[in-house]
Motif scaffolding. Structure first.
Motif, PDB file in Angstrom:
ATOM      1  N   GLU A 115      71.308  15.500 101.191  1.00  0.00           N
ATOM      2  CA  GLU A 115      71.521  15.145 102.700  1.00  0.00           C
ATOM      3  C   GLU A 115      70.206  14.639 103.327  1.00  0.00           C
ATOM      4  O   GLU A 115      70.294  13.505 103.963  1.00  0.00           O
ATOM      5  CB  GLU A 115      72.389  16.243 103.566  1.00  0.00           C
ATOM      6  N   CYS A 116      69.139  15.457 103.217  1.00  0.00           N
ATOM      7  CA  CYS A 116      67.981  15.142 103.942  1.00  0.00           C
ATOM      8  C   CYS A 116      67.345  13.800 103.379  1.00  0.00           C
ATOM      9  O   CYS A 116      67.025  12.870 104.224  1.00  0.00           O
ATOM     10  CB  CYS A 116      66.936  16.273 103.766  1.00  0.00           C
ATOM     11  N   VAL A 134      60.114  16.041 103.287  1.00  0.00           N
ATOM     12  CA  VAL A 134      61.160  17.010 103.050  1.00  0.00           C
ATOM     13  C   VAL A 134      60.615  18.427 102.257  1.00  0.00           C
ATOM     14  O   VAL A 134      59.947  18.359 101.174  1.00  0.00           O
ATOM     15  CB  VAL A 134      62.384  16.583 102.032  1.00  0.00           C
ATOM     16  N   GLY A 184      59.152   9.990 105.880  1.00  0.00           N
ATOM     17  CA  GLY A 184      59.957  11.171 105.973  1.00  0.00           C
ATOM     18  C   GLY A 184      59.337  12.298 104.939  1.00  0.00           C
ATOM     19  O   GLY A 184      58.728  12.066 103.971  1.00  0.00           O
ATOM     20  N   LYS A 233      71.660  20.300 100.356  1.00  0.00           N
ATOM     21  CA  LYS A 233      70.869  20.002 101.634  1.00  0.00           C
ATOM     22  C   LYS A 233      69.913  18.944 101.405  1.00  0.00           C
ATOM     23  O   LYS A 233      69.604  18.194 102.269  1.00  0.00           O
ATOM     24  CB  LYS A 233      70.481  21.393 102.320  1.00  0.00           C
ATOM     25  N   GLU A 234      69.175  19.223 100.309  1.00  0.00           N
ATOM     26  CA  GLU A 234      68.111  18.281 100.087  1.00  0.00           C
ATOM     27  C   GLU A 234      68.522  16.998  99.758  1.00  0.00           C
ATOM     28  O   GLU A 234      68.183  15.976 100.241  1.00  0.00           O
ATOM     29  CB  GLU A 234      67.330  18.519  98.615  1.00  0.00           C
ATOM     30  N   ILE A 293      58.368  14.477  99.405  1.00  0.00           N
ATOM     31  CA  ILE A 293      59.078  15.542  98.967  1.00  0.00           C
ATOM     32  C   ILE A 293      58.677  16.780  98.088  1.00  0.00           C
ATOM     33  O   ILE A 293      57.913  16.477  96.946  1.00  0.00           O
ATOM     34  CB  ILE A 293      60.472  15.259  98.651  1.00  0.00           C
ATOM     35  N   GLU A 307      69.649  10.802 104.680  1.00  0.00           N
ATOM     36  CA  GLU A 307      69.373  10.495 106.018  1.00  0.00           C
ATOM     37  C   GLU A 307      67.973   9.602 106.394  1.00  0.00           C
ATOM     38  O   GLU A 307      68.063   8.900 107.049  1.00  0.00           O
ATOM     39  CB  GLU A 307      69.246  11.893 106.908  1.00  0.00           C
ATOM     40  N   LEU A 308      67.007  10.087 105.512  1.00  0.00           N
ATOM     41  CA  LEU A 308      65.838   9.272 105.392  1.00  0.00           C
ATOM     42  C   LEU A 308      65.944   8.069 105.236  1.00  0.00           C
ATOM     43  O   LEU A 308      65.358   7.036 105.743  1.00  0.00           O
ATOM     44  CB  LEU A 308      64.896  10.185 104.668  1.00  0.00           C
ATOM     45  N   MET A 338      62.106  17.353 107.685  1.00  0.00           N
ATOM     46  CA  MET A 338      63.351  17.836 107.116  1.00  0.00           C
ATOM     47  C   MET A 338      63.122  18.851 106.085  1.00  0.00           C
ATOM     48  O   MET A 338      62.293  19.158 105.489  1.00  0.00           O
ATOM     49  CB  MET A 338      64.179  16.895 106.578  1.00  0.00           C
ATOM     50  N   CYS A 339      64.048  19.830 106.207  1.00  0.00           N
ATOM     51  CA  CYS A 339      64.011  21.117 105.521  1.00  0.00           C
ATOM     52  C   CYS A 339      65.325  21.252 104.742  1.00  0.00           C
ATOM     53  O   CYS A 339      66.401  21.517 105.367  1.00  0.00           O
ATOM     54  CB  CYS A 339      63.692  22.230 106.195  1.00  0.00           C
ATOM     55  N   SER A 340      65.027  21.744 103.335  1.00  0.00           N
ATOM     56  CA  SER A 340      66.367  21.739 102.474  1.00  0.00           C
ATOM     57  C   SER A 340      66.857  23.269 102.361  1.00  0.00           C
ATOM     58  O   SER A 340      68.012  23.690 101.811  1.00  0.00           O
ATOM     59  CB  SER A 340      65.913  21.346 101.182  1.00  0.00           C
TER      60      SER A 340
END
Length: 338
Positions: free
Chosen positions: A108-109, A67, A65, A105-106, A123, A112-113, A97-99
């Motif tokens: 959440e990303c 980010v 993943g 948002k970070e 990241i 999810e990963l 993924m993008c924050s």
């Protein structure tokens, strides 16, 4: 057309399903003849194992993943491409993924990963990140964590970064040696380690060359936007503050600097020199073209994947692993703005 399963292959050769799986995975603890027959048949029928089902059994998803804080930033887009390509060469798929520079948002990303059982999280932190419980959750989940570019020293992990202090020092000293003495610095916010380190490099170069630090020459670019750079520079111009060079934290703010200077009919580089960071794709097309510190983005992916595989190997062997901190070299690209 019937979909061929591992069970079908096992029945064909009168072996167990695990034997078929081992043959496909390259294990050596089965008979060579059996392995050869299975592999020849698999190739003939173009069999593709179900990677998701396999991952549930082996706990290995072959998925990483990534980010990043800004997908529109050329610098991060190039690093992203570098990581994906390096990962693919080792057989790993990437979840991107993008924050959008948001701490919430970070989080959440990252969560999810973790829920998707990736083997690693790579990241670059958002500029708003000041808490790190989500990164600790990565480690607590036995997922390898590697920070790159925008990192925190508050969380233990391997890192891949530019030597920002040294690079900013080098740029500032080049400006000084060219005769510039009133160097303005358009820096980032107070949270980002990148911003902090480049500011330190700027200060150290001034100190070494016995130039007094002037806080009026330092502008804060919290959002790192083109418009904010224009506004910040216009403010010190309106105040009548004298300066003969601008060290911008990145090429986007340097582009805003150039726009503001040209609007005020200030000649570049004769009256004010401008330098940036990252050597963005558009930098050479600006008028005047932008001198910038190239950060060798193509090397990030190779180093990140190398560190990941090293840590994975050590963990598999139950050996202690000392986190590594790789500094990617930079080099100056001289153009018209300096």
């Amino acid at each position: 057309m019937k979909v061929i399963k591992l069970k079908d292959i096992a029945e064909r050769f009168n072996v167990s399903v695990s034997t078929v799986s081992k043959a496909i995975a390259g294990y050596t603890d089965i008979k060579k003849e059996t392995k050869k027959k299975i592999l020849e048949y698999v190739k003939k029928v173009n069999f593709r194992p179900n990677s998701i089902a396999s991952s549930l059994k082996t706990k290995k998803t072959k998925t990483i993943g990534i980010v990043i804080p800004n997908i529109q930033n050329f610098f991060f887009a190039k690093i992203l491409d570098s990581i994906v390509n390096a990962g693919m060469s080792e057989g790993y798929r990437s979840v991107l993924m993008c924050s959008n520079e948001s701490f919430e948002k970070e989080v959440e990303c990252v969560d999810e990963l973790i829920n998707n059982n990736v083997e690693a999280v790579f990241i670059a932190l958002s500029d708003r990140t000041t808490e790190y419980a989500h990164l600790q959750r990565v480690k607590d989940s036995a997922i390898i964590l590697i920070q790159f570019d925008k990192i925190s020293k508050m969380i233990q992990s391997s890192t891949v970064t530019t030597n920002n202090i040294e690079s900013a020092y080098e740029l500032t000293e080049m400006l000084i040696k060219s005769g510039k003495r009133k160097i303005a610095h358009l820096r980032g916010g107070y949270i980002s380690q990148v911003s902090i380190d480049r500011f330190i490099g700027y200060q150290r170069a001034l100190e070494k060359n016995e130039i007094e630090f002037d806080k009026n020459l330092v502008m804060i670019s919290e959002n790192g936007s083109f418009e904010e750079a224009v506004s910040n520079l216009q403010e010190i111009i309106d105040k009548g503050i004298d300066f003969d060079a601008v060290l911008a934290i990145d090429d986007k703010t340097a582009m805003g600097t150039i726009k503001c200077l040209l609007t005020n009919k200030i000649k570049i580089p004769e009256q004010v020199a401008v330098v940036g960071f990252s050597n963005a794709a558009y930098s050479k097309y600006l008028t005047p073209s932008l001198s910038s510190m190239d950060q060798s983005t193509d090397l990030f992916g190779t180093e990140i994947i190398r560190l990941f595989l090293e840590e994975k190997k050590m963990k598999k062997s139950s050996l202690d692993y000392d986190f590594s901190h790789v500094k990617i070299p930079t080099h100056f690209i001289k153009r018209e703005s300096f």
